[in-house]
Scaffold this motif. Sequence first.
Motif, PDB file in Angstrom:
ATOM      1  N   PHE A 131       0.861  -1.171   0.000  1.00  0.00           N
ATOM      2  CA  PHE A 131       0.000   0.000   0.000  1.00  0.00           C
ATOM      3  C   PHE A 131       0.898   1.222   0.000  1.00  0.00           C
ATOM      4  O   PHE A 131       2.091   1.136   0.288  1.00  0.00           O
ATOM      5  N   ARG A 132       0.321   2.357  -0.304  1.00  0.00           N
ATOM      6  CA  ARG A 132       1.101   3.592  -0.220  1.00  0.00           C
ATOM      7  C   ARG A 132       0.230   4.729   0.278  1.00  0.00           C
ATOM      8  O   ARG A 132      -0.996   4.702   0.131  1.00  0.00           O
ATOM      9  N   GLN A 133       0.880   5.711   0.884  1.00  0.00           N
ATOM     10  CA  GLN A 133       0.163   6.879   1.389  1.00  0.00           C
ATOM     11  C   GLN A 133       0.956   8.118   1.059  1.00  0.00           C
ATOM     12  O   GLN A 133       2.088   8.302   1.548  1.00  0.00           O
ATOM     13  N   ALA A 134       0.384   8.946   0.208  1.00  0.00           N
ATOM     14  CA  ALA A 134       0.994  10.215  -0.168  1.00  0.00           C
ATOM     15  C   ALA A 134       0.602  11.283   0.854  1.00  0.00           C
ATOM     16  O   ALA A 134      -0.420  11.140   1.540  1.00  0.00           O
TER      17      ALA A 134
ATOM     18  N   ALA B  64       5.389   8.773  -1.996  1.00  0.00           N
ATOM     19  CA  ALA B  64       4.543   8.298  -0.902  1.00  0.00           C
ATOM     20  C   ALA B  64       5.395   7.452   0.036  1.00  0.00           C
ATOM     21  O   ALA B  64       6.527   7.073  -0.289  1.00  0.00           O
ATOM     22  N   VAL B  65       4.815   7.152   1.174  1.00  0.00           N
ATOM     23  CA  VAL B  65       5.374   6.109   2.034  1.00  0.00           C
ATOM     24  C   VAL B  65       4.747   4.798   1.601  1.00  0.00           C
ATOM     25  O   VAL B  65       3.517   4.692   1.497  1.00  0.00           O
ATOM     26  N   TYR B  66       5.574   3.825   1.330  1.00  0.00           N
ATOM     27  CA  TYR B  66       5.102   2.519   0.869  1.00  0.00           C
ATOM     28  C   TYR B  66       5.151   1.525   2.034  1.00  0.00           C
ATOM     29  O   TYR B  66       6.191   1.372   2.684  1.00  0.00           O
ATOM     30  N   TYR B  67       4.013   0.878   2.254  1.00  0.00           N
ATOM     31  CA  TYR B  67       3.865  -0.066   3.354  1.00  0.00           C
ATOM     32  C   TYR B  67       3.644  -1.470   2.820  1.00  0.00           C
ATOM     33  O   TYR B  67       2.868  -1.664   1.876  1.00  0.00           O
ATOM     34  N   CYS B  68       4.286  -2.452   3.454  1.00  0.00           N
ATOM     35  CA  CYS B  68       3.948  -3.835   3.157  1.00  0.00           C
ATOM     36  C   CYS B  68       3.019  -4.346   4.259  1.00  0.00           C
ATOM     37  O   CYS B  68       3.011  -3.821   5.375  1.00  0.00           O
ATOM     38  N   ALA B  69       2.240  -5.341   3.916  1.00  0.00           N
ATOM     39  CA  ALA B  69       1.272  -5.878   4.851  1.00  0.00           C
ATOM     40  C   ALA B  69       1.042  -7.356   4.564  1.00  0.00           C
ATOM     41  O   ALA B  69       1.240  -7.811   3.431  1.00  0.00           O
TER      42      ALA B  69
ATOM     43  N   GLY C  38       6.882   1.066   6.855  1.00  0.00           N
ATOM     44  CA  GLY C  38       6.876   1.933   5.681  1.00  0.00           C
ATOM     45  C   GLY C  38       8.268   2.364   5.248  1.00  0.00           C
ATOM     46  O   GLY C  38       9.191   2.471   6.066  1.00  0.00           O
ATOM     47  N   THR C  39       8.399   2.604   3.960  1.00  0.00           N
ATOM     48  CA  THR C  39       9.638   3.122   3.407  1.00  0.00           C
ATOM     49  C   THR C  39       9.297   4.270   2.451  1.00  0.00           C
ATOM     50  O   THR C  39       8.359   4.161   1.657  1.00  0.00           O
ATOM     51  N   GLN C  40      10.022   5.361   2.554  1.00  0.00           N
ATOM     52  CA  GLN C  40       9.700   6.570   1.792  1.00  0.00           C
ATOM     53  C   GLN C  40      10.241   6.477   0.371  1.00  0.00           C
ATOM     54  O   GLN C  40      11.427   6.189   0.164  1.00  0.00           O
TER      55      GLN C  40
END
Length: 122
Positions: A35-38, A90-95, A115-117
């Motif tokens: 997932f990602r969050q900008a 974005a910050v990218y998250y694994c889940a 998360g990783t930027q």
Amino acid sequence: QLQASGGGLVQAGGSLRPSCAASGSTFRRYVMGWFRQAPGKAREFVASISWSGGTSYYANSIKGRFTISRDNAKNTVYLQINSLKPEDTAVYYCAASSSTYLSGSSSQYTYWGQGTQVTVSS
């Protein structure tokens, strides 16, 4: 526990391959997702992959540029990102999800990495 890494600052058109390492011996039982969050935006689904790696599912907005893969021997899932655009910043998250089907819904995922930027300059 999930540990994401591999983000960074890259120019538009470049590539990155964030990775996510999982601890424990049950990694191969989980569907994995990214997932990602900008900034200022809600978290959005990017891609998911089955426990075997044989099936993947992508958000329509990124199809063709992103590739999700996994190496169960290394307890690691990857996200290859090509032709990066500034809007990919974005910050990218694994889940990880214990569901038996691929999902784009964050509510299906139980475990999350920190998360990783990823920052893309124009």
